[in-house]
Design a protein around this motif. Structure first.
Motif, PDB file in Angstrom:
ATOM      1  N   ALA A  41      40.203 -46.143  94.592  1.00 38.74           N
ATOM      2  CA  ALA A  41      39.584 -46.899  95.679  1.00 38.74           C
ATOM      3  C   ALA A  41      38.089 -47.068  95.469  1.00 38.74           C
ATOM      4  O   ALA A  41      37.523 -48.113  95.751  1.00 38.74           O
ATOM      5  N   GLU A  42      37.437 -46.012  94.991  1.00 34.91           N
ATOM      6  CA  GLU A  42      35.992 -46.063  94.812  1.00 34.91           C
ATOM      7  C   GLU A  42      35.641 -45.524  93.432  1.00 34.91           C
ATOM      8  O   GLU A  42      35.232 -44.363  93.297  1.00 34.91           O
ATOM      9  N   PRO A  43      35.827 -46.291  92.403  1.00 39.57           N
ATOM     10  CA  PRO A  43      35.532 -45.785  91.051  1.00 39.57           C
ATOM     11  C   PRO A  43      34.053 -45.464  90.893  1.00 39.57           C
ATOM     12  O   PRO A  43      33.188 -46.196  91.360  1.00 39.57           O
ATOM     13  N   ALA A  44      33.794 -44.340  90.254  1.00 36.34           N
ATOM     14  CA  ALA A  44      32.413 -43.915  90.023  1.00 36.34           C
ATOM     15  C   ALA A  44      32.390 -42.967  88.831  1.00 36.34           C
ATOM     16  O   ALA A  44      33.370 -42.262  88.560  1.00 36.34           O
ATOM     17  N   VAL A  45      31.267 -42.954  88.113  1.00 34.28           N
ATOM     18  CA  VAL A  45      31.155 -42.108  86.931  1.00 34.28           C
ATOM     19  C   VAL A  45      31.254 -40.634  87.310  1.00 34.28           C
ATOM     20  O   VAL A  45      31.869 -39.841  86.589  1.00 34.28           O
ATOM     21  N   TRP A  46      30.664 -40.261  88.459  1.00 36.42           N
ATOM     22  CA  TRP A  46      30.691 -38.840  88.826  1.00 36.42           C
ATOM     23  C   TRP A  46      32.115 -38.344  89.047  1.00 36.42           C
ATOM     24  O   TRP A  46      32.417 -37.158  88.826  1.00 36.42           O
ATOM     25  N   LYS A  47      33.012 -39.237  89.466  1.00 36.33           N
ATOM     26  CA  LYS A  47      34.405 -38.823  89.638  1.00 36.33           C
ATOM     27  C   LYS A  47      35.059 -38.532  88.287  1.00 36.33           C
ATOM     28  O   LYS A  47      35.869 -37.603  88.159  1.00 36.33           O
ATOM     29  N   LEU A  48      34.690 -39.325  87.285  1.00 39.00           N
ATOM     30  CA  LEU A  48      35.206 -39.042  85.945  1.00 39.00           C
ATOM     31  C   LEU A  48      34.697 -37.691  85.443  1.00 39.00           C
ATOM     32  O   LEU A  48      35.429 -36.938  84.791  1.00 39.00           O
ATOM     33  N   VAL A  49      33.442 -37.388  85.753  1.00 40.15           N
ATOM     34  CA  VAL A  49      32.873 -36.101  85.343  1.00 40.15           C
ATOM     35  C   VAL A  49      33.603 -34.953  86.032  1.00 40.15           C
ATOM     36  O   VAL A  49      33.916 -33.932  85.408  1.00 40.15           O
ATOM     37  N   VAL A  50      33.901 -35.122  87.331  1.00 37.52           N
ATOM     38  CA  VAL A  50      34.637 -34.087  88.062  1.00 37.52           C
ATOM     39  C   VAL A  50      36.030 -33.904  87.446  1.00 37.52           C
ATOM     40  O   VAL A  50      36.508 -32.770  87.281  1.00 37.52           O
ATOM     41  N   SER A  93      45.585 -44.040  87.318  1.00 39.51           N
ATOM     42  CA  SER A  93      45.355 -45.476  87.519  1.00 39.51           C
ATOM     43  C   SER A  93      44.177 -45.982  86.684  1.00 39.51           C
ATOM     44  O   SER A  93      43.134 -45.326  86.622  1.00 39.51           O
ATOM     45  N   PRO A  94      44.333 -47.147  86.059  1.00 41.42           N
ATOM     46  CA  PRO A  94      43.198 -47.718  85.302  1.00 41.42           C
ATOM     47  C   PRO A  94      42.030 -48.102  86.201  1.00 41.42           C
ATOM     48  O   PRO A  94      40.920 -48.306  85.712  1.00 41.42           O
ATOM     49  N   ASP A  95      42.290 -48.179  87.520  1.00 39.58           N
ATOM     50  CA  ASP A  95      41.204 -48.514  88.448  1.00 39.58           C
ATOM     51  C   ASP A  95      40.161 -47.411  88.553  1.00 39.58           C
ATOM     52  O   ASP A  95      39.121 -47.591  89.199  1.00 39.58           O
ATOM     53  N   VAL A  96      40.436 -46.276  87.939  1.00 39.96           N
ATOM     54  CA  VAL A  96      39.459 -45.197  87.954  1.00 39.96           C
ATOM     55  C   VAL A  96      38.218 -45.563  87.145  1.00 39.96           C
ATOM     56  O   VAL A  96      37.144 -45.001  87.336  1.00 39.96           O
ATOM     57  N   MET A  97      38.369 -46.543  86.248  1.00 45.06           N
ATOM     58  CA  MET A  97      37.244 -46.928  85.381  1.00 45.06           C
ATOM     59  C   MET A  97      36.191 -47.683  86.185  1.00 45.06           C
ATOM     60  O   MET A  97      36.486 -48.739  86.763  1.00 45.06           O
ATOM     61  N   PRO A  98      34.943 -47.189  86.214  1.00 47.20           N
ATOM     62  CA  PRO A  98      33.903 -47.871  86.976  1.00 47.20           C
ATOM     63  C   PRO A  98      33.175 -48.939  86.181  1.00 47.20           C
ATOM     64  O   PRO A  98      32.208 -49.515  86.671  1.00 47.20           O
ATOM     65  N   PHE A  99      33.623 -49.214  84.943  1.00 48.78           N
ATOM     66  CA  PHE A  99      32.957 -50.220  84.129  1.00 48.78           C
ATOM     67  C   PHE A  99      34.006 -51.136  83.505  1.00 48.78           C
ATOM     68  O   PHE A  99      35.205 -50.816  83.500  1.00 48.78           O
ATOM     69  N   PRO A 100      33.601 -52.295  82.992  1.00 46.71           N
ATOM     70  CA  PRO A 100      34.573 -53.234  82.407  1.00 46.71           C
ATOM     71  C   PRO A 100      35.301 -52.599  81.230  1.00 46.71           C
ATOM     72  O   PRO A 100      34.741 -51.736  80.545  1.00 46.71           O
ATOM     73  N   PRO A 101      36.550 -53.024  80.979  1.00 51.66           N
ATOM     74  CA  PRO A 101      37.343 -52.357  79.950  1.00 51.66           C
ATOM     75  C   PRO A 101      36.837 -52.546  78.534  1.00 51.66           C
ATOM     76  O   PRO A 101      37.080 -51.700  77.670  1.00 51.66           O
ATOM     77  N   SER A 102      36.131 -53.649  78.261  1.00 49.41           N
ATOM     78  CA  SER A 102      35.713 -53.883  76.869  1.00 49.41           C
ATOM     79  C   SER A 102      34.542 -54.855  76.815  1.00 49.41           C
ATOM     80  O   SER A 102      34.211 -55.513  77.803  1.00 49.41           O
TER      81      SER A 102
END
Length: 303
Positions: free
Chosen positions: A61-70, A130-139
């Motif tokens: 719902a709210e992709p963010a880099v800090w979530k990836l770090v967590v 989910s791929p929606d976790v990505m906060p930046f464009p795929p490529s």
């Protein structure tokens, strides 16, 4: 040329994941002369941990880099605790027993974790992050070369973790203890090295790296998860460790990279159905021609 560069990037990304897992195998073997066959299952637990954390954070719902770090730190922490528990409850009581006892126990722990996963984790239908976790464009594209950001992130993070591992081993007191125990376990104990702490630290670091590899692979490649998610990556990483010279940390990194490039090369020439067989062909060739691996000792050892 562009296609070659593309394939090399893919191969290095795949190899980086194998290298992270292989480092766990080679560190444990280097200290205890034990092949931890449950290491692939630690990798599987890391992937499920990342899945649960992503759902808990509602990452899509709210992709963010800090979530990836967590997610990354959470997977590493859970795998670290799991690795330390496996060492304490399954391997430490058998440390004075013949190696075959520890080897059989490792296989038993592997099967135990696979079956526990069936009961505990949601595996039917196989879930995926989910791929929606990505906060930046795929490529993005550099000339004619398409660069996948997720794969580049896997490669960059893997290289960073390898440098951190090198600092831990070469620049810290615990790292010196690891090197001493690897050289002569009993002599290190006689010289005052707390070998129990060294072994626990070795399992903790190796398992944390497996957790990082699992989170990166499951998140950025979107692979589906199941109870044998770590089986084939674990086998390939073990082959990578043997290829580089099991017990040799730089050798494990090199072996992982070569394994990834070999797999990608086989797929690129149209034999993708045989990419898994490459690992076993490499294992047979290495055992026949150089049992100690590329950077390991030429002296053959019983395991």
């Amino acid at each position: 040329m562009d296609e070659l560069i593309q394939q090399i990037i893919v191969g290095l990304q795949a190899g980086a994941v194998y290298a992270l897992i292989a480092l766990g195998y080679t560190m444990v073997y280097g200290v205890l002369r034990l092949i931890n066959f449950a290491h692939g299952e630690v990798y599987m637990v890391g992937a499920f941990t990342a899945l649960f954390i992503s759902r808990w954070l509602q990452a899509p719902a709210e992709p963010a880099v800090w979530k990836l770090v967590v997610m990354l730190l959470g997977a590493m922490a859970v795998c670290m605790l799991l690795g330390m528990s496996i060492e304490y409850f399954a391997y430490r009581p058998l440390r004075k027993q013949p190696r075959i006892a520890s080897l059989i126990t490792a296989i038993g722990v592997s099967l135990f974790l696979q079956n526990v996963a069936i009961l505990v984790f949601p595996i039917n239908p196989p879930p995926a992050i989910s791929p929606d976790v990505m906060p930046f464009p795929p490529s993005f594209s550099v000339g004619a070369v398409r660069v996948d950001i997720g794969k580049m992130t896997i490669l960059a993070m893997s290289v960073l973790l390898m440098f951190i591992l090198r600092w831990l081993v070469m620049g810290t007191k615990m790292g010196r203890g690891m090197r001493a125990a690897s050289h002569d376990f009993d002599a290190a104990a006689l010289m005052g090295v707390n070998v129990n702490k060294v072994v626990t630290f070795t399992f903790a670091v190796g398992s944390a790296l497996a957790g990082a590899a699992a989170m990166l692979n499951a998140t950025f490649l979107g692979t589906t998860l199941n109870n044998v998610y770590g089986l084939m990556p674990g086998v390939k990483a073990f082959v990578a460790a043997v290829l580089g010279g099991i017990g040799n940390i730089p050798g494990a990194a090199l072996g992982g990279m070569l394994m990834g490039l070999a797999e990608t090369g086989v797929s690129a020439i149209g034999f993708s159905n045989y990419r898994d067989a490459v690992a076993f062909v490499i294992l047979i060739v290495v055992l026949l021609l150089r049992p100690g691996g590329l950077l390991g000792s030429a002296k053959a050892e019983k395991v």
